[in-house]
Structures are given as C-alpha cells and as structure tokens.
Design an enzyme around this catalytic site. Structure first.
Site, PDB file in Angstrom:
ATOM      1  N   GLY A  49     -14.062  28.995  50.772  1.00 18.16           N
ATOM      2  CA  GLY A  49     -15.279  29.401  50.904  1.00 18.16           C
ATOM      3  C   GLY A  49     -15.668  29.952  52.288  1.00 18.16           C
ATOM      4  N   GLN A  54     -19.407  33.433  59.845  1.00 18.52           N
ATOM      5  CA  GLN A  54     -18.364  33.239  60.266  1.00 18.52           C
ATOM      6  C   GLN A  54     -17.434  34.297  60.562  1.00 18.52           C
ATOM      7  OE1 GLN A  54     -17.440  30.190  56.758  1.00 18.52           O
ATOM      8  NE2 GLN A  54     -16.440  29.069  58.330  1.00 18.52           N
ATOM      9  N   CYS A  97     -13.813  22.983  57.595  1.00 19.77           N
ATOM     10  CA  CYS A  97     -14.470  24.385  58.122  1.00 19.77           C
ATOM     11  C   CYS A  97     -13.724  25.101  58.737  1.00 19.77           C
ATOM     12  CB  CYS A  97     -16.002  24.083  58.637  1.00 19.77           C
ATOM     13  SG  CYS A  97     -16.793  25.351  58.965  1.00 19.77           S
ATOM     14  N   LEU A  98     -13.464  26.329  58.389  1.00 21.19           N
ATOM     15  CA  LEU A  98     -12.806  27.478  59.173  1.00 21.19           C
ATOM     16  C   LEU A  98     -13.150  27.577  60.450  1.00 21.19           C
ATOM     17  CD1 LEU A  98     -11.696  29.772  56.553  1.00 21.19           C
ATOM     18  CD2 LEU A  98     -10.175  27.822  57.428  1.00 21.19           C
ATOM     19  N   HIS A 139     -21.920  23.899  51.388  1.00 20.10           N
ATOM     20  CA  HIS A 139     -21.521  24.067  52.664  1.00 20.10           C
ATOM     21  C   HIS A 139     -21.658  25.547  53.017  1.00 20.10           C
ATOM     22  CE1 HIS A 139     -18.065  23.629  55.603  1.00 20.10           C
ATOM     23  NE2 HIS A 139     -18.053  24.711  55.574  1.00 20.10           N
ATOM     24  N   GLU A 140     -21.495  26.673  52.098  1.00 21.90           N
ATOM     25  CA  GLU A 140     -21.416  27.876  52.563  1.00 21.90           C
ATOM     26  C   GLU A 140     -23.112  28.165  52.701  1.00 21.90           C
ATOM     27  OE1 GLU A 140     -18.950  29.212  53.461  1.00 21.90           O
ATOM     28  OE2 GLU A 140     -17.688  27.704  52.710  1.00 21.90           O
ATOM     29  N   HIS A 143     -24.171  27.647  56.283  1.00 23.26           N
ATOM     30  CA  HIS A 143     -23.694  28.343  57.112  1.00 23.26           C
ATOM     31  C   HIS A 143     -25.057  29.669  57.361  1.00 23.26           C
ATOM     32  CE1 HIS A 143     -19.800  27.377  58.612  1.00 23.26           C
ATOM     33  NE2 HIS A 143     -19.431  27.152  57.592  1.00 23.26           N
TER      34      HIS A 143
HETATM   35 ZN   LIG Z   1     -17.560  26.316  57.117  1.00 24.47          ZN
END
Ligand SMILES: [Zn+2]
Length: 177
Positions: A49, A54, A97-98, A139-140, A143
């Site tokens: 995701g 991000q 997480c990226l 999670h997304e 963000h």
């Molecule tokens: Zn993330």
C-alpha cells in the site's frame, strides 16, 4: 510513469491531514499521473500500500495491491475514503511501512470494515474488507490522517529492525516469505 521518492518519518507531510480531492481535480491529467506513479512506486519498493503523503502529496489518495503470503488484494485505488468499523475485535499482527524503512512492529487493527470512497475515475465505490485487507486499509487511512503505525502500537517493545525481526520473531518456515 515514474518512480517517486518516498519520504521518511520526520518529514512534516507525514503528519498532516491530507486534503480531499475534488472530482474535477481527480480526473485531471496530473492527478491521474500521480495515481499511476504511486502504483509503480508501490510495486518498485515491494509495498502492499502507498498513500499520497508518502510521496509528498498531501491528498486523500491511497493505492493498495498484494500478491504476498498474507493475502491477495487486487489493485485498489481509494480516493477520499471513509471507514466504518463493522467488527470491533482487534487483531494484532506485524506491520512495516515504506516511510519507516527496515522496521517491523505489532499493531492491533479492527477485524472488519466498510469503506466508502471514490475510485480513480470519480465513481463512488463501497466495499467490505476483513483481515489483512482491512489491516492495509487502516494503515493507509492512517497516513491520510497524519498517523503512522507506531502511533497505534500499544507496546513499543516489539519494534524490531528487519534483520532482528527475521532472526528472532519470524518462524523459520516464514523467514523468507
Ligand atoms: Zn505506511
């Protein structure tokens, strides 16, 4: 399409509430290119995701796709998502997480959700998600609200560097999956 630079924890954009996207803006060439680039960036970095903040865009857009061992999720683009919890049972599992590279931590998430959003063409969509799909959506969605998974961890003692996570926390048969 382009691979975008992913910002890391500490960048203020990750802590901002993202802006809703108007239908006119959504169908513009620049927003459509952003969505294509987000999909390509997610695949490039083996994410399941990616949210627009991000990649330095404070817009309520998230993309999701998974073909991993934790579940298959087809390409899903969520614009201006709204989440309703359908099952308040919390399930704890590992997340990464990226924007917080090379860490893993255990995070409780609602088991089942309903999501109302726009798709990339501005069409209203409603879907129900449970398990891993519901986890990725939460999670997304976080963000888009300026939150990261660390904020949801009840116990930071599970926070692990990737190598130590693989060495001490993963069962051997899953270590390479
Ligand atoms: Zn993330």
């Amino acid at each position: 399409m382009s691979i975008l630079k992913v910002c890391h924890l500490g960048h203020p954009v990750l802590r901002m509430q993202s802006q809703r996207v108007s239908p006119e803006s959504l169908t513009s060439a620049s927003t459509q290119k952003l969505i294509d680039d987000m999909l390509e960036t997610m695949v490039e970095y083996y994410g399941v995701g990616l949210a627009a903040p991000q990649v330095h865009e404070s817009l309520a857009i998230a993309v999701i796709e998974s073909h991993g061992p934790r579940g298959t999720i087809p390409i899903t683009v969520l614009v201006n998502p709204e989440v309703t919890v359908l099952d308040e049972e919390l399930i704890e599992d590992w997340e990464g997480c990226l924007s917080i590279p090379d860490f893993r931590g255990r995070v409780p998430r609602w088991r089942k959700l309903r999501i109302a959003a726009l798709d990339r063409n501005g069409k209203k969509i409603k879907l129900t998600a449970e398990g891993f799909f519901a986890r990725v959506i939460q999670h997304e969605f976080d963000h888009l609200m300026g939150k990261v998974y660390l904020d949801r961890m009840p116990d930071l003692r599970t926070l692990s560097h990737l190598a130590e996570f693989q060495r001490y926390w993963l069962p051997p048969e899953k270590a390479n999956s």
